[in-house]
Design a protein around this motif. Structure first.
Motif, PDB file in Angstrom:
ATOM      1  N   LEU A 206       0.744  -1.217   0.062  1.00 13.33           N
ATOM      2  CA  LEU A 206      -0.024   0.210   0.025  1.00 13.33           C
ATOM      3  C   LEU A 206       1.035   1.202   0.051  1.00 13.33           C
ATOM      4  O   LEU A 206       1.789   1.104   0.483  1.00 13.33           O
ATOM      5  N   THR A 207       0.376   2.091  -0.526  1.00 16.70           N
ATOM      6  CA  THR A 207       0.948   3.593  -0.649  1.00 16.70           C
ATOM      7  C   THR A 207       1.023   4.151   0.865  1.00 16.70           C
ATOM      8  O   THR A 207      -0.199   4.499   1.279  1.00 16.70           O
ATOM      9  N   LEU A 208       2.251   4.608   1.315  1.00 18.55           N
ATOM     10  CA  LEU A 208       2.282   5.419   2.700  1.00 18.55           C
ATOM     11  C   LEU A 208       3.009   6.645   2.487  1.00 18.55           C
ATOM     12  O   LEU A 208       4.202   6.508   2.064  1.00 18.55           O
TER      13      LEU A 208
ATOM     14  N   GLU B 265      -2.154   4.926  -8.172  1.00 21.71           N
ATOM     15  CA  GLU B 265      -2.720   4.842  -9.519  1.00 21.71           C
ATOM     16  C   GLU B 265      -1.698   3.838 -10.256  1.00 21.71           C
ATOM     17  O   GLU B 265      -2.080   2.962 -10.971  1.00 21.71           O
ATOM     18  N   ASN B 266      -0.380   4.381 -10.288  1.00 17.14           N
ATOM     19  CA  ASN B 266       0.702   3.433 -10.854  1.00 17.14           C
ATOM     20  C   ASN B 266       1.731   3.006 -10.026  1.00 17.14           C
ATOM     21  O   ASN B 266       2.586   2.415 -10.523  1.00 17.14           O
ATOM     22  N   GLY B 267       1.278   2.610  -8.562  1.00 17.52           N
ATOM     23  CA  GLY B 267       2.096   2.076  -7.783  1.00 17.52           C
ATOM     24  C   GLY B 267       3.722   2.691  -7.700  1.00 17.52           C
ATOM     25  O   GLY B 267       4.852   1.778  -7.645  1.00 17.52           O
ATOM     26  N   ARG B 268       3.917   3.938  -7.785  1.00 17.40           N
ATOM     27  CA  ARG B 268       5.174   4.537  -7.658  1.00 17.40           C
ATOM     28  C   ARG B 268       5.276   4.776  -6.236  1.00 17.40           C
ATOM     29  O   ARG B 268       4.669   4.905  -5.459  1.00 17.40           O
ATOM     30  N   ARG B 269       6.800   4.950  -5.929  1.00 14.31           N
ATOM     31  CA  ARG B 269       7.054   5.152  -4.414  1.00 14.31           C
ATOM     32  C   ARG B 269       6.925   6.809  -4.185  1.00 14.31           C
ATOM     33  O   ARG B 269       7.440   7.430  -5.130  1.00 14.31           O
TER      34      ARG B 269
ATOM     35  N   ALA C 189      -1.215  16.524  -3.467  1.00 13.07           N
ATOM     36  CA  ALA C 189      -2.496  15.605  -3.507  1.00 13.07           C
ATOM     37  C   ALA C 189      -2.278  14.837  -4.880  1.00 13.07           C
ATOM     38  O   ALA C 189      -2.366  13.764  -4.966  1.00 13.07           O
ATOM     39  N   ARG C 190      -2.012  15.483  -5.999  1.00 11.72           N
ATOM     40  CA  ARG C 190      -1.698  14.789  -7.307  1.00 11.72           C
ATOM     41  C   ARG C 190      -0.883  13.803  -7.070  1.00 11.72           C
ATOM     42  O   ARG C 190      -0.899  12.593  -7.796  1.00 11.72           O
ATOM     43  N   HIS C 191       0.211  14.115  -6.449  1.00 10.79           N
ATOM     44  CA  HIS C 191       1.354  13.060  -6.425  1.00 10.79           C
ATOM     45  C   HIS C 191       0.784  11.806  -5.654  1.00 10.79           C
ATOM     46  O   HIS C 191       1.330  10.760  -6.085  1.00 10.79           O
ATOM     47  N   PHE C 192       0.183  11.875  -4.426  1.00 11.40           N
ATOM     48  CA  PHE C 192      -0.369  10.797  -3.629  1.00 11.40           C
ATOM     49  C   PHE C 192      -1.102   9.938  -4.887  1.00 11.40           C
ATOM     50  O   PHE C 192      -1.082   8.896  -4.632  1.00 11.40           O
ATOM     51  N   ILE C 193      -2.105  10.546  -5.378  1.00 10.52           N
ATOM     52  CA  ILE C 193      -2.913   9.865  -6.263  1.00 10.52           C
ATOM     53  C   ILE C 193      -2.232   9.284  -7.319  1.00 10.52           C
ATOM     54  O   ILE C 193      -2.471   8.094  -7.699  1.00 10.52           O
ATOM     55  N   ASP C 194      -1.214   9.803  -7.978  1.00 13.74           N
ATOM     56  CA  ASP C 194      -0.465   9.116  -9.085  1.00 13.74           C
ATOM     57  C   ASP C 194       0.382   7.908  -8.593  1.00 13.74           C
ATOM     58  O   ASP C 194       0.510   6.995  -9.340  1.00 13.74           O
TER      59      ASP C 194
END
Length: 338
Positions: free
Chosen positions: A115-117, A299-303, A291-296
């Motif tokens: 999960l993204t943290l 959606e794309n599995g980036r750290r 906010a955009r970075h968090f969503i990105d």
């Protein structure tokens, strides 16, 4: 479309809700807060957003993909852990956690569940800090000498954390981002002028390899508001003033020259004075970009740029600084686990 739940609608929560709604990539589905008057504000401004006084209802909602936590730091760990265990991606307001051990557990939990943290170190998304990072990485300043920061004001007293955890957390996150390395040791002094309250002014020094030093002055009792950072190198120097309306960054072609005409016994120090220039900066809102970075990342599995590890780096320094401050500035060595 990522559906967001926000826990906490006090000082920072309204900013998070607004920016997630306006970033164009997310929808705020629910807001939780213990105070009925705050929930009433949400309902009045955003009728389509669900409200609840019980954050567990928000976490149990299968329609919520991610949770933003904007509550006192003492509650960050439990709320973030519950959110991760509920399968939600998590954005946590600074400071990340109250202890290093709590931060480690959250990082491990997020990694285990994939999960993204992310930690809300908003300043790293400002055009000014991005430009400073670019200048340092390009070698424009040459070999770095120091990082010197002042963040003072007649400010809002916090009751759960001292002034280092409240104000220095901003500058430590910026320093960690710009320098890209962790200090070897820290030393801090501070004092509380109000009985029964945490320290309201403090001085923190971070010691790095290669004779690089960083210093932070934070204060809730200053008569003026100052947000200024100086970064010195052997070629050029930067003044970053966040309160400047336009020229937030100034780059100075100033420094010293060292000559040894007759050996080390007659070392001569000269001064070099050149031009100053102020780079043009974009005017984007940092929290919108965050906010955009968090969503990105979701959606794309980036750290994330400000992932749990980055938040943990800052908490590690703050925890050591608090230990040093209790011992009147006794230096505290930092472990190498980064």
């Amino acid at each position: 479309m990522i559906h967001i739940g926000v826990i906490g609608y006090g000082y920072w929560g309204p900013n998070l809700v607004r920016n997630f709604l306006e970033c164009g990539a997310a929808e705020v589905k629910a807001v939780s807060d213990l105070r009925a008057d705050r929930l009433k504000q949400v309902a009045g401004r955003y009728p389509a957003v669900k409200t609840t006084a019980n954050h567990r209802e928000l976490l149990a909602d299968p329609g919520v993909d991610a949770v933003a936590i904007a509550t006192p730091v003492s509650s960050h760990y439990e709320l973030a852990l519950q959110a991760l265990q509920a399968g939600k991606h998590v954005l946590v307001e600074k400071p990340f956690t109250a202890t290093v051990e709590q931060g480690r557990r959250l990082v491990e939990e997020a990694d285990r569940r994939r999960l993204t943290l992310m930690v809300d170190h908003t300043f790293l998304f400002t055009p000014a800090v991005r430009k400073v990072k670019e200048l340092v990485d390009s070698g424009e300043l040459g070999r770095l000498y120091y990082y010197d920061s002042v963040r003072v004001n007649l400010g809002l007293f916090q009751h759960d954390v001292n002034v280092l955890w409240d104000l220095a957390v901003h500058d430590l996150s910026i320093m960690d981002f710009i320098l890209g390395s962790a200090p070897q040791a820290v030393s801090a002094t501070g004092v509380a002028h109000v009985d029964g309250q945490p320290e309201d002014m403090a001085f923190l020094t971070c010691y790095f390899p290669e004779r690089v030093i960083a210093h932070f002055h934070v204060n809730w009792l200053a008569p003026v508001k100052i947000r200024r950072t100086l970064i010195g190198g052997d070629r050029k120097m930067i003044v970053y003033d966040d309160l400047e309306p336009s020229e937030k960054i100034k780059v100075y072609d100033k420094g010293i020259t060292v000559n040894e005409p007759d050996g080390v016994y007659r070392m001569m120090v000269g001064y070099r004075t050149g031009d100053m220039w102020a780079p043009q900066l974009a005017t984007t809102e940092a929290l919108r970009e965050e906010a955009r970075h968090f969503i990105d990342c979701i959606e794309n599995g980036r750290r994330p740029l400000t992932d749990g590890a980055a938040g943990l780096d800052v908490v590690r320094i703050l925890e050591a600084a608090s230990t040093s401050m209790r011992n009147r500035g006794q230096p505290v060595e930092l472990d190498g686990d980064h």
